[in-house]
Scaffold this motif. Structure first.
Motif, short mmCIF file in Angstrom:
data_model
loop_
_atom_site.label_atom_id
_atom_site.label_comp_id
_atom_site.label_asym_id
_atom_site.label_seq_id
_atom_site.Cartn_x
_atom_site.Cartn_y
_atom_site.Cartn_z
N ARG A 1 44.04 36.80 -5.19
CA ARG A 1 44.50 36.66 -6.86
C ARG A 1 43.18 36.77 -7.54
NH1 ARG A 1 48.62 31.48 -6.81
NH2 ARG A 1 50.35 32.54 -5.49
N LEU A 2 43.25 37.23 -8.83
CA LEU A 2 42.34 37.65 -9.71
C LEU A 2 42.43 36.65 -10.71
CD1 LEU A 2 42.65 41.47 -10.12
CD2 LEU A 2 40.87 40.31 -8.55
N PRO A 3 41.50 35.79 -11.28
CA PRO A 3 41.67 34.72 -12.34
C PRO A 3 41.93 35.55 -13.48
CG PRO A 3 39.31 35.08 -11.53
CD PRO A 3 40.06 35.94 -10.63
N ASN A 4 42.66 34.81 -14.39
CA ASN A 4 43.03 35.53 -15.47
C ASN A 4 41.97 35.07 -16.62
OD1 ASN A 4 45.10 36.69 -14.75
ND2 ASN A 4 46.58 35.26 -15.11
#
Length: 68
Positions: free
Chosen positions: A65-68
């Protein structure tokens, strides 16, 4: 639940002979690996965790998951 009666599958001698010839052809095509090749193959194999084996079996490829 069976919706129709099972179909009978018959194996004939011609089918058996064809299978035997194909089997012999495939055995003839197999290449015998050399000892050095086998050693390199074993060195390149990395042990997998139980979770990785399960994910591979069910076709799951987790994406980070990529941090927003």
């Amino acid at each position: 639940m069976i919706r129709r009666n099972p179909t009978r599958i018959e194996l004939k001698m011609d089918d058996f002979r064809e299978y035997e010839t194909k089997k012999k052809e495939m055995e003839g095509k197999k290449l015998v690996p050399k000892a050095n090749d086998l050693a390199e193959m074993w060195e390149s194999v990395q042990p997998k965790t139980k979770q990785e084996i399960i994910n591979e079996r069910i076709g799951y490829q987790p994406q980070p998951r990529l941090p927003n």
